[in-house]
Design a protein around this motif. Sequence first.
Motif, PDB file in Angstrom:
ATOM      1  N   ASP A 270       0.871  -1.174   0.000  1.00  8.53           N
ATOM      2  CA  ASP A 270       0.000   0.000   0.000  1.00  8.53           C
ATOM      3  C   ASP A 270       0.909   1.225   0.000  1.00  8.53           C
ATOM      4  O   ASP A 270       1.517   1.553   1.017  1.00  8.53           O
ATOM      5  N   ASN A 272      -0.106   4.313  -0.755  1.00  4.86           N
ATOM      6  CA  ASN A 272      -0.888   5.521  -0.471  1.00  4.86           C
ATOM      7  C   ASN A 272      -0.743   6.582  -1.554  1.00  4.86           C
ATOM      8  O   ASN A 272      -0.620   7.782  -1.265  1.00  4.86           O
ATOM      9  N   THR A 301      -8.521   0.280  -6.053  1.00  5.04           N
ATOM     10  CA  THR A 301      -8.478  -0.542  -4.835  1.00  5.04           C
ATOM     11  C   THR A 301      -9.016   0.134  -3.583  1.00  5.04           C
ATOM     12  O   THR A 301      -9.255  -0.545  -2.582  1.00  5.04           O
ATOM     13  N   TRP A 302      -9.164   1.459  -3.593  1.00  3.13           N
ATOM     14  CA  TRP A 302      -9.549   2.141  -2.350  1.00  3.13           C
ATOM     15  C   TRP A 302     -10.485   3.288  -2.654  1.00  3.13           C
ATOM     16  O   TRP A 302     -10.282   3.993  -3.651  1.00  3.13           O
ATOM     17  N   PRO A 303     -11.503   3.467  -1.754  1.00  2.70           N
ATOM     18  CA  PRO A 303     -11.944   2.566  -0.684  1.00  2.70           C
ATOM     19  C   PRO A 303     -12.675   1.363  -1.262  1.00  2.70           C
ATOM     20  O   PRO A 303     -13.251   1.454  -2.348  1.00  2.70           O
ATOM     21  N   ALA A 304     -12.674   0.269  -0.543  1.00  9.01           N
ATOM     22  CA  ALA A 304     -13.178  -0.988  -1.090  1.00  9.01           C
ATOM     23  C   ALA A 304     -14.638  -0.904  -1.509  1.00  9.01           C
ATOM     24  O   ALA A 304     -15.046  -1.521  -2.497  1.00  9.01           O
ATOM     25  N   PRO A 307     -14.247   2.090  -4.996  1.00  8.13           N
ATOM     26  CA  PRO A 307     -12.851   2.474  -5.256  1.00  8.13           C
ATOM     27  C   PRO A 307     -12.733   3.660  -6.204  1.00  8.13           C
ATOM     28  O   PRO A 307     -13.395   3.706  -7.248  1.00  8.13           O
ATOM     29  N   ASP A 312      -2.817   0.599  -4.007  1.00 13.13           N
ATOM     30  CA  ASP A 312      -2.153  -0.671  -3.681  1.00 13.13           C
ATOM     31  C   ASP A 312      -1.485  -1.175  -4.952  1.00 13.13           C
ATOM     32  O   ASP A 312      -2.149  -1.369  -5.970  1.00 13.13           O
ATOM     33  N   GLU A 329     -13.705  -8.155  -2.382  1.00  8.95           N
ATOM     34  CA  GLU A 329     -13.633  -7.420  -1.125  1.00  8.95           C
ATOM     35  C   GLU A 329     -13.548  -8.357   0.075  1.00  8.95           C
ATOM     36  O   GLU A 329     -14.174  -9.423   0.112  1.00  8.95           O
ATOM     37  N   ASP A 333     -10.792  -2.068   4.286  1.00 15.41           N
ATOM     38  CA  ASP A 333     -11.239  -0.944   3.469  1.00 15.41           C
ATOM     39  C   ASP A 333     -10.427  -0.835   2.180  1.00 15.41           C
ATOM     40  O   ASP A 333     -10.608   0.119   1.416  1.00 15.41           O
ATOM     41  N   HIS A 334      -9.527  -1.786   1.925  1.00 17.07           N
ATOM     42  CA  HIS A 334      -8.787  -1.890   0.673  1.00 17.07           C
ATOM     43  C   HIS A 334      -9.168  -3.191  -0.022  1.00 17.07           C
ATOM     44  O   HIS A 334      -9.547  -4.171   0.629  1.00 17.07           O
TER      45      HIS A 334
END
Length: 343
Positions: A270, A272, A301-304, A307, A312, A329, A333-334
């Motif tokens: 991850d 970020n 990928t984010w937020p799950a 997204p 990630d 999922e 949260d990823h």
Amino acid sequence: MSDRVKIPRIPLAPWKRRLAPWDRRPELAVPALLLGLLMLLHAQIPNIAGMGSLVENLLPWFGLYVPVLLAAALWRRSAVGVVALVLPVTVWLSLFGGLLTDKSHPGGDLTVVSHNVGAGNSDPVGTARQLAASGADLLALEELTDQARGTYEKGLAKAYPYHEVRGTVGLWSKLPLSDTRPVNVVEGDVGPLAKTKPPESAAEAADEVRALRTTVTTVHGPLAVYVAHLGSVRVMPRHGFWTDSRDFGVLALTKAIAAEPNKRVVLLGDLNGTTDDRVFHGLTSRLTSAQETAGNGFGLTWPASFPIARIDQILVRGVRPRSSWVLPETGSDHLPVAARISW
């Protein structure tokens, strides 16, 4: 006095009415041209308060303005507005059009998976079960907590006889691991966040291990694997889009990989941030994104739950990505990311 009766005039049906002429006024062309220039020259946006970085992390979404502007131009019958949209459409396709095609290929020697399992994951048992069922040869986990670490070790023990954990990151493997060591990607000064935390919490964050490096023994030779969870980014009232902690980690990780003697390298984690973010240029100039090379779509990928960004990553050097995808999922949260690589 006339005896003629006036017959009321029946209006023409809407489809028989004469359409208004196309308008050549440039009002709607201006936002279309500005949108195109924003995407084309995004690297020139000053990174004051992290604004340049924020724009680059959300860059693909600027394409959503195109249908909005097109609808407005058609409604106003603005010919100039329609023509001006050629610029943002061309720029967007040049930046992201390649992600719309399926570049995956069959085959491969190893399957690798990376997942930020989430410190607040309410179902680590189910998450471990899902990840073990993925069939990955190498499984990287980030944001491990002391409370959940034992759960993952127990849940993954049968499928993965080898594993190494350093701080909040770990690697589970079906192949032997050796020469495992932490990589310092945490800045000693946690910057403006230190003002929002007690001194002991800030010191604990500074000492936290968030990355490791290990060697995987394969039939093709050694493979250097890095697992990383870089610092978080935040929107802060006094600091804008705050990325100091993450940016320090990127530079430290780039330095470590630049000095890596093994020609075959896989980075899982991850980070970020998306690979469009300017701070990752030093890293992406040395490593190739599996999703961009062998994926299908953006692989967000984010937020799950909905997204909006791929933060990630699976990045490689000296091996060839054959396919890349996002897994279903979990309780995090990823979303987990996976790739199949070959020699």
